[in-house]
Design a protein around this motif. Structure first.
Motif, PDB file in Angstrom:
ATOM      1  N   ALA A   1       0.831  -1.207   0.000  1.00 25.58           N
ATOM      2  CA  ALA A   1       0.000   0.000   0.000  1.00 25.58           C
ATOM      3  C   ALA A   1       0.865   1.257   0.000  1.00 25.58           C
ATOM      4  O   ALA A   1       0.534   2.257  -0.649  1.00 25.58           O
ATOM      5  CB  ALA A   1      -0.926  -0.012   1.206  1.00 25.58           C
ATOM      6  N   GLY A   2       2.007   1.213   0.726  1.00 30.85           N
ATOM      7  CA  GLY A   2       2.917   2.352   0.744  1.00 30.85           C
ATOM      8  C   GLY A   2       3.472   2.661  -0.633  1.00 30.85           C
ATOM      9  O   GLY A   2       3.561   3.833  -1.047  1.00 30.85           O
ATOM     10  N   LYS A   3       3.840   1.598  -1.372  1.00 30.25           N
ATOM     11  CA  LYS A   3       4.355   1.794  -2.730  1.00 30.25           C
ATOM     12  C   LYS A   3       3.273   2.351  -3.653  1.00 30.25           C
ATOM     13  O   LYS A   3       3.547   3.211  -4.502  1.00 30.25           O
ATOM     14  CB  LYS A   3       4.883   0.468  -3.274  1.00 30.25           C
ATOM     15  CG  LYS A   3       6.140  -0.033  -2.565  1.00 30.25           C
ATOM     16  CD  LYS A   3       6.567  -1.392  -3.099  1.00 30.25           C
ATOM     17  CE  LYS A   3       7.808  -1.893  -2.354  1.00 30.25           C
ATOM     18  NZ  LYS A   3       8.220  -3.239  -2.812  1.00 30.25           N
ATOM     19  N   ALA A   4       2.042   1.867  -3.489  1.00 28.55           N
ATOM     20  CA  ALA A   4       0.942   2.376  -4.310  1.00 28.55           C
ATOM     21  C   ALA A   4       0.700   3.854  -4.025  1.00 28.55           C
ATOM     22  O   ALA A   4       0.431   4.654  -4.941  1.00 28.55           O
ATOM     23  CB  ALA A   4      -0.325   1.571  -4.040  1.00 28.55           C
ATOM     24  N   PHE A   5       0.796   4.231  -2.744  1.00 30.87           N
ATOM     25  CA  PHE A   5       0.596   5.631  -2.363  1.00 30.87           C
ATOM     26  C   PHE A   5       1.684   6.519  -2.963  1.00 30.87           C
ATOM     27  O   PHE A   5       1.408   7.600  -3.511  1.00 30.87           O
ATOM     28  CB  PHE A   5       0.579   5.735  -0.834  1.00 30.87           C
ATOM     29  CG  PHE A   5       0.348   7.121  -0.323  1.00 30.87           C
ATOM     30  CD1 PHE A   5      -0.884   7.744  -0.493  1.00 30.87           C
ATOM     31  CD2 PHE A   5       1.348   7.809   0.342  1.00 30.87           C
ATOM     32  CE1 PHE A   5      -1.095   9.028  -0.019  1.00 30.87           C
ATOM     33  CE2 PHE A   5       1.150   9.096   0.819  1.00 30.87           C
ATOM     34  CZ  PHE A   5      -0.082   9.709   0.635  1.00 30.87           C
ATOM     35  N   GLU A   6       2.951   6.075  -2.876  1.00 32.10           N
ATOM     36  CA  GLU A   6       4.055   6.848  -3.444  1.00 32.10           C
ATOM     37  C   GLU A   6       3.914   6.969  -4.966  1.00 32.10           C
ATOM     38  O   GLU A   6       4.181   8.040  -5.540  1.00 32.10           O
ATOM     39  CB  GLU A   6       5.381   6.188  -3.093  1.00 32.10           C
ATOM     40  CG  GLU A   6       5.731   6.281  -1.608  1.00 32.10           C
ATOM     41  CD  GLU A   6       7.003   5.537  -1.279  1.00 32.10           C
ATOM     42  OE1 GLU A   6       7.524   4.818  -2.169  1.00 32.10           O
ATOM     43  OE2 GLU A   6       7.481   5.650  -0.134  1.00 32.10           O
ATOM     44  N   ARG A   7       3.516   5.902  -5.614  1.00 33.13           N
ATOM     45  CA  ARG A   7       3.335   5.927  -7.063  1.00 33.13           C
ATOM     46  C   ARG A   7       2.232   6.916  -7.446  1.00 33.13           C
ATOM     47  O   ARG A   7       2.349   7.655  -8.440  1.00 33.13           O
ATOM     48  CB  ARG A   7       3.000   4.524  -7.555  1.00 33.13           C
ATOM     49  CG  ARG A   7       2.881   4.411  -9.073  1.00 33.13           C
ATOM     50  CD  ARG A   7       2.810   2.960  -9.524  1.00 33.13           C
ATOM     51  NE  ARG A   7       1.714   2.242  -8.888  1.00 33.13           N
ATOM     52  CZ  ARG A   7       1.863   1.293  -7.963  1.00 33.13           C
ATOM     53  NH1 ARG A   7       3.079   0.957  -7.546  1.00 33.13           N
ATOM     54  NH2 ARG A   7       0.816   0.673  -7.440  1.00 33.13           N
ATOM     55  N   CYS A   8       1.191   6.960  -6.635  1.00 27.33           N
ATOM     56  CA  CYS A   8       0.081   7.861  -6.918  1.00 27.33           C
ATOM     57  C   CYS A   8       0.515   9.324  -6.753  1.00 27.33           C
ATOM     58  O   CYS A   8       0.122  10.195  -7.537  1.00 27.33           O
ATOM     59  CB  CYS A   8      -1.069   7.534  -5.965  1.00 27.33           C
ATOM     60  SG  CYS A   8      -2.651   8.228  -6.463  1.00 27.33           S
ATOM     61  N   ILE A   9       1.352   9.587  -5.741  1.00 26.96           N
ATOM     62  CA  ILE A   9       1.854  10.953  -5.541  1.00 26.96           C
ATOM     63  C   ILE A   9       2.703  11.380  -6.739  1.00 26.96           C
ATOM     64  O   ILE A   9       2.582  12.515  -7.239  1.00 26.96           O
ATOM     65  CB  ILE A   9       2.664  11.033  -4.229  1.00 26.96           C
ATOM     66  CG1 ILE A   9       1.726  10.946  -3.035  1.00 26.96           C
ATOM     67  CG2 ILE A   9       3.476  12.319  -4.177  1.00 26.96           C
ATOM     68  CD1 ILE A   9       2.423  11.006  -1.691  1.00 26.96           C
ATOM     69  N   ARG A  10       3.559  10.486  -7.222  1.00 25.95           N
ATOM     70  CA  ARG A  10       4.399  10.820  -8.393  1.00 25.95           C
ATOM     71  C   ARG A  10       3.548  11.130  -9.612  1.00 25.95           C
ATOM     72  O   ARG A  10       3.804  12.100 -10.337  1.00 25.95           O
ATOM     73  CB  ARG A  10       5.352   9.658  -8.688  1.00 25.95           C
ATOM     74  CG  ARG A  10       6.492   9.514  -7.680  1.00 25.95           C
ATOM     75  CD  ARG A  10       7.592   8.621  -8.236  1.00 25.95           C
ATOM     76  NE  ARG A  10       7.092   7.282  -8.563  1.00 25.95           N
ATOM     77  CZ  ARG A  10       7.087   6.272  -7.694  1.00 25.95           C
ATOM     78  NH1 ARG A  10       7.544   6.448  -6.457  1.00 25.95           N
ATOM     79  NH2 ARG A  10       6.632   5.082  -8.061  1.00 25.95           N
ATOM     80  N   GLU A  11       2.518  10.302  -9.830  1.00 26.98           N
ATOM     81  CA  GLU A  11       1.645  10.538 -10.984  1.00 26.98           C
ATOM     82  C   GLU A  11       0.911  11.869 -10.837  1.00 26.98           C
ATOM     83  O   GLU A  11       0.723  12.592 -11.812  1.00 26.98           O
ATOM     84  CB  GLU A  11       0.637   9.386 -11.109  1.00 26.98           C
ATOM     85  CG  GLU A  11       1.245   8.047 -11.493  1.00 26.98           C
ATOM     86  CD  GLU A  11       1.852   8.079 -12.887  1.00 26.98           C
ATOM     87  OE1 GLU A  11       1.332   8.830 -13.740  1.00 26.98           O
ATOM     88  OE2 GLU A  11       2.858   7.388 -13.109  1.00 26.98           O
ATOM     89  N   CYS A  12       0.498  12.153  -9.616  1.00 30.70           N
ATOM     90  CA  CYS A  12      -0.226  13.409  -9.380  1.00 30.70           C
ATOM     91  C   CYS A  12       0.669  14.614  -9.661  1.00 30.70           C
ATOM     92  O   CYS A  12       0.233  15.624 -10.228  1.00 30.70           O
ATOM     93  CB  CYS A  12      -0.728  13.431  -7.936  1.00 30.70           C
ATOM     94  SG  CYS A  12      -1.916  14.729  -7.569  1.00 30.70           S
ATOM     95  N   ARG A  13       1.934  14.524  -9.287  1.00 34.66           N
ATOM     96  CA  ARG A  13       2.887  15.616  -9.572  1.00 34.66           C
ATOM     97  C   ARG A  13       3.109  15.771 -11.072  1.00 34.66           C
ATOM     98  O   ARG A  13       3.174  16.880 -11.602  1.00 34.66           O
ATOM     99  CB  ARG A  13       4.216  15.327  -8.895  1.00 34.66           C
ATOM    100  CG  ARG A  13       4.209  15.517  -7.385  1.00 34.66           C
ATOM    101  CD  ARG A  13       5.531  15.046  -6.804  1.00 34.66           C
ATOM    102  NE  ARG A  13       5.586  15.229  -5.358  1.00 34.66           N
ATOM    103  CZ  ARG A  13       6.524  14.702  -4.592  1.00 34.66           C
ATOM    104  NH1 ARG A  13       7.491  13.960  -5.142  1.00 34.66           N
ATOM    105  NH2 ARG A  13       6.516  14.902  -3.291  1.00 34.66           N
ATOM    106  N   ASN A  14       3.222  14.631 -11.742  1.00 33.28           N
ATOM    107  CA  ASN A  14       3.553  14.658 -13.179  1.00 33.28           C
ATOM    108  C   ASN A  14       2.397  15.133 -14.049  1.00 33.28           C
ATOM    109  O   ASN A  14       2.617  15.643 -15.147  1.00 33.28           O
ATOM    110  CB  ASN A  14       3.995  13.268 -13.637  1.00 33.28           C
ATOM    111  CG  ASN A  14       5.304  12.842 -12.992  1.00 33.28           C
ATOM    112  OD1 ASN A  14       6.105  13.682 -12.585  1.00 33.28           O
ATOM    113  ND2 ASN A  14       5.521  11.531 -12.890  1.00 33.28           N
ATOM    114  N   ASN A  15       1.161  14.915 -13.591  1.00 31.08           N
ATOM    115  CA  ASN A  15       0.023  15.288 -14.440  1.00 31.08           C
ATOM    116  C   ASN A  15      -0.576  16.642 -14.081  1.00 31.08           C
ATOM    117  O   ASN A  15      -1.687  16.972 -14.494  1.00 31.08           O
ATOM    118  CB  ASN A  15      -1.065  14.206 -14.392  1.00 31.08           C
ATOM    119  CG  ASN A  15      -1.679  14.057 -12.998  1.00 31.08           C
ATOM    120  OD1 ASN A  15      -1.598  14.962 -12.174  1.00 31.08           O
ATOM    121  ND2 ASN A  15      -2.306  12.912 -12.746  1.00 31.08           N
ATOM    122  N   GLY A  16       0.163  17.402 -13.269  1.00 35.93           N
ATOM    123  CA  GLY A  16      -0.294  18.752 -12.949  1.00 35.93           C
ATOM    124  C   GLY A  16      -1.272  18.819 -11.808  1.00 35.93           C
ATOM    125  O   GLY A  16      -1.968  19.841 -11.649  1.00 35.93           O
TER     126      GLY A  16
END
Length: 297
Positions: free
Chosen positions: A29-44
């Motif tokens: 779940a921690g990895k999924a959360f970090e991945r989601c934060i990265r995607e959120c940063r990248n997509n504005g």
């Protein structure tokens, strides 16, 4: 932190404030959360969706469906993230139960000693073949799925299957097809029979047709051998110069040879199934012979 958190996770909002979220997430779940934060940063800052498992205060896991989006201050600068979640634990359990049940059914159908194929009515293509079907026709489910019958089977079989499909579509009821002889590449001529079953959707419209095919070649050959042996035995009985009759345990005639019919002046069908003692034995001898016969039996 929303007050709803207490109902979902068992923690009061005050217990969660200023605590790292990673305390409540497992590694996945921690990895999924970090991945989601990265995607959120990248997509504005656009919303990202993900599922994760969080530990309840009572010690059990809770599955959350979450959305994450970027928060901004009055100057348009990123100030953090907003996480909105809902409890989907029961839904995930239901999905897992459904998956297990589908796996079980697929295992049963895949290994039954009959050929199974499923046709999608709207497209007219086949979407499922069990192992027996694959081996008999030398086809592979993964490559054959989505193809029409004319792309997979001999013309005679295609006509046979389509005629049954039309009858199922017309009646909406299961259909038993007559036997047919079929020449399959790499095999001798085979005799098959089939049964078709309609499968309806939620709107009660016909969506699929399930076909069960059986190779009954050996069964038919065994029947023919039994008939031939019976006819041969009957011919031996008919050639005998004495009366030969077969009487069952109840004293009824099972069969009688031609010479016996001639001696008694009856046809075989007139005596078969009748009580031997009542039909043939003189009245004065019936009871005595019947008792003797009962003792022998």
């Amino acid at each position: 932190v929303s007050p709803r958190t207490a109902a979902i996770l068992g923690f009061e909002p005050s217990e969660l404030v200023d605590r790292p979220i990673y305390e409540f997430l497992d590694d996945e779940a921690g990895k999924a959360f970090e991945r989601c934060i990265r995607e959120c940063r990248n997509n504005g800052g656009s919303t990202e969706l993900f599922n994760c498992t969080i530990l309840h205060s009572a010690g059990h896991n809770v599955v959350l469906e979450s959305s994450l989006c970027r928060r901004y201050d009055e100057f348009g600068m990123g100030s953090g993230y907003r996480l909105v979640s809902r409890d989907v634990t029961e839904r995930e359990k239901a999905y897992q139960g459904l998956f297990k049940w589908k796996s079980f059914l697929n295992s049963v159908v895949m290994n039954i000693p009959a050929m199974v194929l499923v046709k999608e009515v709207k497209k007219g293509t086949y979407i499922y073949f069990n192992r027996e079907m694959e081996e008999f026709f030398s086809i592979c489910w993964s490559s054959a799925a989505g193809k029409m019958g004319c792309e997979l089977f001999p013309d005679r079989l295609v006509e046979y299957l389509v005629s049954g499909d039309r009858e199922v579509a017309g009646t909406g009821s299961p259909v038993s097809m007559p036997e047919m002889k079929l020449k399959v590449p790499g095999r001798d001529e085979r005799i098959i029979r089939s049964r078709k079953v309609p499968i309806f959707g939620m709107d009660n419209n016909l969506e699929y047709i399930l076909t069960l095919l059986e190779d009954i070649t050996e069964e038919k050959e065994a029947e023919e051998r039994i008939i031939a042996q019976r006819d041969q035995a009957q011919s031996y009985l008919d050639l005998a110069g004495v009366m030969i009759a077969v009487i069952d345990r109840k004293g009824c005639v099972s069969c009688i040879n031609r010479h016996g019919c001639s001696m008694l002046g009856v046809r075989e069908d007139e005596l078969t199934g009748k009580d031997w003692f009542e039909s043939v034995i003189p009245p004065g001898m019936r009871e005595r012979l019947r008792k003797q016969y009962s003792r022998i039996i």
